[in-house]
Scaffold this active site. Structure first.
Site, short mmCIF file in Angstrom:
data_model
loop_
_atom_site.label_atom_id
_atom_site.label_comp_id
_atom_site.label_asym_id
_atom_site.label_seq_id
_atom_site.Cartn_x
_atom_site.Cartn_y
_atom_site.Cartn_z
N HIS A 56 -2.13 0.48 4.50
CA HIS A 56 -1.61 -0.77 5.02
C HIS A 56 -2.34 -1.22 6.29
O HIS A 56 -1.82 -2.07 7.02
CB HIS A 56 -0.11 -0.64 5.32
CG HIS A 56 0.72 -0.37 4.10
ND1 HIS A 56 2.08 -0.13 4.16
CD2 HIS A 56 0.39 -0.29 2.78
CE1 HIS A 56 2.54 0.09 2.94
NE2 HIS A 56 1.53 0.00 2.09
N ASP A 92 0.54 4.28 3.43
CA ASP A 92 1.19 3.45 4.44
C ASP A 92 0.14 3.09 5.49
O ASP A 92 -1.05 3.04 5.17
CB ASP A 92 2.39 4.18 5.05
CG ASP A 92 3.49 3.23 5.51
OD1 ASP A 92 3.17 2.36 6.33
OD2 ASP A 92 4.64 3.36 5.07
#
Length: 392
Positions: free
Chosen positions: A240, A217
């Site tokens: 991310h 993430d």
């Protein structure tokens, strides 16, 4: 004779003073900890902490080399002075579901002048839990624990640790002030769900330097109430990227201000530097940001402002009420994984203001043409090299 006698007494008193203020070691093994990788050592760790917290000198809770299983624990203050938590060993989180459905694995709360260090490893053993993480589709999903959380911690330093395979976020920072996280490595597979590296909210004066973060993430996520953050010398990927938001989902004030991201590298991340706000009634501002000297290596969306953020449709059709202004992107280069290398999608009701693009070079490395830029509802300027050509 009298002068010599007085001198001896002064020396003795100085020696006693040094002895009193020396670091006192509180070794968890002295409180019953067993380094066999199977015994629950929670009670031993908490006993060592309790005594160290009440020590008036310079206490150190000491976790020596070895493998220690540890269930959910909270190390709470205030303590009588500075306190160090030194991890030399390998800490393993529970793998039995009945033991790991908690908000946090290791939690430090209400502390001043805390140091957490030692070169040890925090193993969240997330592989055993990731299948339970269905929050994207299940509103009644269970809570998986953060590996290490800091609540209301001030004037403190976290350094030289390794966090691997967290069940959820690796490090959470909430309500903290003047907290430094440096020289720490974070790792989880790129497909592990919600394993953010560092997530912070309602905190100020946070420094993150000399880090390597590989996760599933955001490498770093800055949520509402985050102010005065300095991020530098970070290597991020997979993951991310570094995000601000998402903001504005509810009706509360959602401010993030005074953020600096410098001298960072992104490898194969889905996004680079991202600001995301919901199209919803929530208000707030994102201001005084600088992203400078950043290398993007095959990054999906290197530069992105998305004020129509909607990960799980359907979403509100209202324009975002979060105001974004004073944002500078300077000396950002590398390669883009999408042909839209720069996306600046701002709010129709509150256009972005004072956005600067300076010396941007992000060619598209895929097939189907050159890199492009997209702008909407934005006021700003571009200077120096612009690849893709600026849309402002």
């Amino acid at each position: 004779m009298g002068l010599k006698f007085t001198f001896c007494w002064v020396c003795l008193l100085l020696c006693l003073l040094v002895w009193v203020t020396e670091a006192q070691i509180f070794n968890v093994k002295d409180y019953g900890a067993i380094a066999d990788g199977a015994t629950d050592n929670s009670e031993a760790f908490l006993k060592a902490w309790k005594e160290a917290c009440q020590w008036t000198g310079r206490p150190k809770v000491w976790i020596p080399y070895g493998t220690y299983k540890l269930n959910s624990v909270t190390f709470e203050g205030p303590c009588k002075g500075p306190i160090a938590f030194v991890i030399k060993g390998y800490l393993k989180a529970p793998t039995i579901p009945s033991e790991f459905f908690t908000e946090n694995w290791i939690n430090f709360r209400y502390l001043d002048r805390l140091t957490v260090s030692g070169g040890g490893i925090l193993d969240g053993q997330g592989k055993e839990a990731w299948s339970f993480n269905d929050c994207n589709t299940n509103s009644n999903c269970v809570t998986l624990p953060t590996t290490m959380r800091f609540d209301f911690v001030t004037n403190s330093w976290v350094h030289h640790l390794r966090s691997i395979n967290s069940k959820n976020t690796h490090f959470v920072v909430f309500g903290c002030e003047n907290l430094n996280i440096t020289n720490t490595r974070i790792a989880a597979p790129g497909d592990s769900p919600n394993t953010d590296g560092i997530k912070m909210a309602d905190s100020t004066s946070i420094t993150i330097k000399r880090m390597k973060i590989r996760t599933g993430d955001d490498c770093i996520a800055m949520l509402p109430g985050t102010k005065n953050v300095n991020i530098a010398d970070l290597v991020c990927g997979p993951g991310h990227g570094i995000s601000i938001g998402s903001l504005g989902k509810d009706g509360d004030q959602n401010d993030v201000t005074d953020i600096s991201v410098r001298n960072c590298t992104f490898h194969n991340t889905s996004d680079g530097v991202r600001i995301k706000t919901w199209a919803s009634p929530g208000i707030g501002k994102v201001s005084n940001l600088i992203y400078e000297d950043i290398f993007m290596n095959h990054v999906g969306n290197p530069i992105i402002i998305d004020q129509e953020y909607c990960p799980y449709p359907p979403c509100s059709q209202e324009a975002s009420r979060v105001q974004i202004n004073n944002v500078t992107y300077r000396n950002i280069w590398g390669s883009s994984g999408s042909n839209v290398a720069v996306t600046l999608r701002c709010s129709q009701s509150r256009p972005c203001r004072d956005v600067v693009l300076e010396n941007i070079n992000l060619p598209y490395y895929g097939q189907g043409g050159d890199a492009t830029a997209f702008c909407s509802n934005i006021k700003g300027l571009s200077v120096g090299q612009q690849n893709p050509p600026s849309c402002m």
